[in-house]
Design an enzyme around this catalytic site. Sequence first.
Site, mmCIF file in Angstrom:
data_model
loop_
_atom_site.group_PDB
_atom_site.id
_atom_site.type_symbol
_atom_site.label_atom_id
_atom_site.label_comp_id
_atom_site.label_asym_id
_atom_site.label_seq_id
_atom_site.Cartn_x
_atom_site.Cartn_y
_atom_site.Cartn_z
ATOM 1 N N GLU A 175 0.796 -1.236 0.000
ATOM 2 C CA GLU A 175 0.000 0.000 0.000
ATOM 3 C C GLU A 175 0.831 1.290 0.000
ATOM 4 O O GLU A 175 0.573 2.203 0.784
ATOM 5 C CB GLU A 175 -0.973 -0.014 1.188
ATOM 6 C CG GLU A 175 -1.871 -1.242 1.184
ATOM 7 C CD GLU A 175 -2.769 -1.355 2.408
ATOM 8 O OE1 GLU A 175 -2.684 -0.508 3.309
ATOM 9 O OE2 GLU A 175 -3.570 -2.318 2.460
ATOM 10 N N GLU A 280 -5.812 -11.166 -1.483
ATOM 11 C CA GLU A 280 -6.657 -11.088 -0.275
ATOM 12 C C GLU A 280 -8.128 -10.996 -0.662
ATOM 13 O O GLU A 280 -8.866 -10.133 -0.174
ATOM 14 C CB GLU A 280 -6.274 -9.847 0.559
ATOM 15 C CG GLU A 280 -4.794 -9.737 0.857
ATOM 16 C CD GLU A 280 -4.387 -8.475 1.620
ATOM 17 O OE1 GLU A 280 -5.262 -7.761 2.142
ATOM 18 O OE2 GLU A 280 -3.185 -8.215 1.683
HETATM 19 C C1 XIL Z 1 -6.433 -7.348 8.076
HETATM 20 C C2 XIL Z 1 -6.741 -8.620 8.878
HETATM 21 O O1 XIL Z 1 -7.583 -9.429 8.115
HETATM 22 C C3 XIL Z 1 -7.396 -8.266 10.189
HETATM 23 O O2 XIL Z 1 -7.519 -9.419 11.002
HETATM 24 C C4 XIL Z 1 -6.577 -7.206 10.937
HETATM 25 O O3 XIL Z 1 -7.259 -6.804 12.096
HETATM 26 C C5 XIL Z 1 -6.320 -5.998 10.055
HETATM 27 O O4 XIL Z 1 -5.704 -6.424 8.840
HETATM 28 N N1 XIL Z 1 -4.891 -5.240 3.694
HETATM 29 C C6 XIL Z 1 -3.909 -6.098 4.119
HETATM 30 C C7 XIL Z 1 -4.210 -7.093 5.178
HETATM 31 O O5 XIL Z 1 -2.819 -6.118 3.514
HETATM 32 O O6 XIL Z 1 -3.085 -7.369 5.973
HETATM 33 C C8 XIL Z 1 -5.356 -6.634 6.053
HETATM 34 O O7 XIL Z 1 -5.670 -7.694 6.933
HETATM 35 C C9 XIL Z 1 -6.531 -6.219 5.221
HETATM 36 C C10 XIL Z 1 -6.175 -5.091 4.297
#
Ligand code: XIL
Length: 390
Positions: A175, A280
């Site tokens: 990011e 994700e």
């Molecule tokens: C999220 C997790 O799923 C949660 O459990 C945590 O509280 C916050 O982070 N982008 C990313 C991930 O790269 O690491 C994030 O994961 C979601 C957004």
Amino acid sequence: MSWLNVVRIIQKLKQRDMKKSQFLPLTLALLILATASCKKTTPELKEVFKNDFLIGTAMNSYQVHGRDPLAKPFIIKNFNSITAENEMKWERIHPAPGVYSFAKADSIAEFAQKNNLVLIGHVLVWHSQTPDWVFRDSVGNTLSRDALLARMKDHIFTVVGHFKGKVKGWDVVNEAIDDNGAMRKSLWYQIIGEDYIQKAFEYAHEADPDAELYYNDYNNEQKVKRDGVIPIIKSLQQNGARIDAVGIQGHWHLDEPDLNELDESLSAYAALGVKIVITEMEVNVLPTPPEVYGADIQQQAKYLEELNPYKNGCPDSVQTQLANRYSDLFTIFMKHKKDITRVTFWGIHDGYSWKNGWPIVGRTNYPLLFDRNYQPKPAFWSVIKTAKGE
Ligand code: XIL
């Protein structure tokens, strides 16, 4: 029970000269049983896509420690890659200066190794889930560029070195681009400058020359952000850094992203000579305030009843919308399968999705392919159909 077994049993019963009144109900029961078990065979996701791309999931320590006894066998059955949902992030693995805490991430790595799952490292350099001390000296002053680079190097060398040979690829920087396509003004950027990205990739490669290295972001399938990400990839390439793939997080919605834009972005990234990983993925089905349509976890919105409409179950009409949406997205993935190497879901089933708690705490969301009882949803079947070209 297979049909072959049923036929064999019926033949044996016949040979026994059984009375008709016993033979008929028994045969009927056997036929019902066989039909039921045939209908229940659910294809394994990883098998369905085995010639296309890896199918991954995020995994948490609750699951790896067996607190939910169904989770591990389910992961082994459906997925061939895992990413630690939180356990390799800076705040977990390196919570205080000089303190590294590997136990939980190690359990995940061990689980991956034992079960032949491709382990992905998430994440080395990010503005979120990184403690404030990282950017300060012992008396609280902001670090100099050199001191922060040294700290970054120590972190990357220690973490990547620890998992050398176990992690196939790392999300090196997460990011770095803002929603408007400009560099995000994170503390990494403010203190080190734009080349913090180059440095992070160099350190990671030095620490494990065999590991794949990825740049990861959300909304980078949208043109405005893609226009910010492409120069980063080009600059890494021009400066001789290893960069294997662009990660598109895929925190998506029923009405976003625009499918043509996604299609164009996949082509644009592939044209750079890098692979694409969907890192994700999930599809939010709840109404969401427009200011949090991305995935910057530092944003939050206020709970309102009307933003949590499906507390008691997901309506059929929404299930259908979700199924269609997944089908559209996977149709595009299949079109680009020569460039996509992995699609990772951000959670194994709806109950585990972070989207129940973000950007609004306390909602009930349904963004994945399996429901809270591990049952395949219509979205699952639509993905399977898409894979088969139906
Ligand atoms: C999220 C997790 O799923 C949660 O459990 C945590 O509280 C916050 O982070 N982008 C990313 C991930 O790269 O690491 C994030 O994961 C979601 C957004």
